[in-house]
Design a protein around this motif. Structure first.
Motif, PDB file in Angstrom:
ATOM      1  N   LEU A 149       0.847  -1.187   0.000  1.00  0.00           N
ATOM      2  CA  LEU A 149       0.000   0.000   0.000  1.00  0.00           C
ATOM      3  C   LEU A 149       0.884   1.239   0.000  1.00  0.00           C
ATOM      4  O   LEU A 149       1.780   1.378   0.835  1.00  0.00           O
ATOM      5  CB  LEU A 149      -0.912   0.015   1.231  1.00  0.00           C
ATOM      6  CG  LEU A 149      -1.803   1.241   1.408  1.00  0.00           C
ATOM      7  CD1 LEU A 149      -2.812   1.346   0.263  1.00  0.00           C
ATOM      8  CD2 LEU A 149      -2.529   1.184   2.754  1.00  0.00           C
ATOM      9  N   ASN A 158      -3.951   7.203  -2.732  1.00  0.00           N
ATOM     10  CA  ASN A 158      -3.601   5.878  -2.235  1.00  0.00           C
ATOM     11  C   ASN A 158      -3.538   4.902  -3.407  1.00  0.00           C
ATOM     12  O   ASN A 158      -4.400   4.926  -4.298  1.00  0.00           O
ATOM     13  CB  ASN A 158      -4.634   5.381  -1.218  1.00  0.00           C
ATOM     14  CG  ASN A 158      -4.720   6.295  -0.010  1.00  0.00           C
ATOM     15  OD1 ASN A 158      -3.762   6.439   0.730  1.00  0.00           O
ATOM     16  ND2 ASN A 158      -5.878   6.907   0.172  1.00  0.00           N
ATOM     17  N   LEU A 160      -2.706   0.696  -4.479  1.00  0.00           N
ATOM     18  CA  LEU A 160      -2.505  -0.698  -4.096  1.00  0.00           C
ATOM     19  C   LEU A 160      -1.655  -1.379  -5.163  1.00  0.00           C
ATOM     20  O   LEU A 160      -1.987  -1.336  -6.349  1.00  0.00           O
ATOM     21  CB  LEU A 160      -3.841  -1.432  -3.967  1.00  0.00           C
ATOM     22  CG  LEU A 160      -4.753  -1.044  -2.806  1.00  0.00           C
ATOM     23  CD1 LEU A 160      -6.092  -1.755  -2.948  1.00  0.00           C
ATOM     24  CD2 LEU A 160      -4.108  -1.389  -1.480  1.00  0.00           C
TER      25      LEU A 160
END
Length: 331
Positions: A149, A158, A160
């Motif tokens: 992450l 953000n 992933l």
């Protein structure tokens, strides 16, 4: 002109193959992100706005990674050829191929094709803010069960990083994918809107040009794709055509005006309108002067030269002739 199905088929089958990749560079993009790097998949660094740092994987206004490489038994590998398509690039190695793409909703997807043994994919994280930015970029990378992450503050983004048929580890600022047969790495943008899936298909089905001059066909096909790759969506700033990778990946008034007729002629009417709209909004804030250069952090570097404001009415006139959209032009 051809049918819509013929246009979509071009995206799947019309590639540009070359073994002339020494000291060459490539770029792939979706409407939010782009990657610009060495065609030899080396850790080459280039650019002048930020010296030797305009390359890499960008989700403006930040750079996520500097480059990526392939290693086998501790030795860095270089492809012997590469092939560009409308929505991906393929790098040809001796025992496998590497497919690189940025599908809508992702920041990067890398897929090993034909890998029978093992290989190591290395993503060099090297985050930084876009040119002309203020403040310090704060970020951290954390491993979790199944992936990595990435968290960024101001802007709050953000990502992933996930693996298929391989294992992920974090070594300093490098993400390592220990690849096996059928391995893939995907970087997902948790904040990205997924409403852009149909842009490429729409473009390819809007205009299809056929000629006895096949070279002319190719020139027009790849020129159309270049317009698609340079269209950019920047939340809080605007949408529109950008001036080019790696050193001009933001909005320029003069370049936009020169691109409007080309965008309209290939069916990019919505993108042309949004390009004009972004410049118009910034022009209204400075008494009608169309800006020359707007960075993707929202800052105006040059408020405008002579040509932008002079060409603005011509761009609106072209838009009206192609679309008949009097409501937009009257604004």
């Amino acid at each position: 002109m051809g049918s819509a199905s013929e246009g979509v088929e071009e995206a799947e089958h019309q590639g540009c193959y070359t073994t002339d990749i020494a000291f060459k560079r490539f770029s792939i993009a979706n409407s939010y992100c782009y990657y610009c790097g060495s065609a030899e998949l080396s850790d080459e660094r280039f650019g002048f706005h930020i010296p030797d740092a305009m390359n890499g994987l960008w989700r403006p206004p930040i750079r996520i990674a500097r480059s990526f490489e392939i290693s086998e038994d501790g030795i860095s590998l270089s492809p012997f050829a590469m092939e560009m398509f409308a929505d991906h690039a393929v790098f040809h190695f001796r025992h496998f191929n590497l497919k690189v793409s940025i599908p809508p909703g992702t920041v990067l997807t890398v897929e090993f094709e034909g890998l029978e043994d093992h290989a190591l994919f290395i993503l060099h994280l090297d985050p930084m803010l876009i040119w002309l930015s203020e403040g310090e970029l704060k970020w951290k990378a954390e491993e979790f069960d199944g992936g990595i992450l990435l968290n960024f503050e101001q802007p709050r983004l953000n990502f992933l990083i996930l693996a298929e048929n391989g294992s992920l580890t974090l070594s300093g600022k490098d993400v390592l994918l220990h690849a096996r047969k059928g391995a893939a790495l995907k970087i997902r943008d948790t904040s990205q809107i997924n409403g852009q899936n149909g842009r490429l298909q729409k473009l390819l089905s809007s205009t299809v040009f056929h000629s006895e001059n096949k070279k002319l066909e190719q020139v027009l096909y790849w020129s159309k794709l270049n317009l698609h790759w340079l269209y950019h969506i920047q939340e809080g700033v605007g949408n529109g055509i950008t001036a080019g990778h790696p050193d001009f990946p933001w909005f320029f008034g003069f370049d936009t005006m020169l691109c409007i007729d080309a965008m309209l002629s290939v069916g990019m009417w919505e993108e042309a309108r949004e390009s004009i709209e972004t410049l118009s909004r910034y022009a209204r804030a400075q008494n009608g002067q169309v800006p020359h250069e707007i960075v993707t952090n929202g800052r105006i570097y040059n408020p405008g030269d002579l040509e932008e404001s002079a060409l603005y009415p011509a761009a609106l006139h072209s838009y009206l002739l192609w679309t008949g959209d009097r409501a937009f032009v009257s604004k």
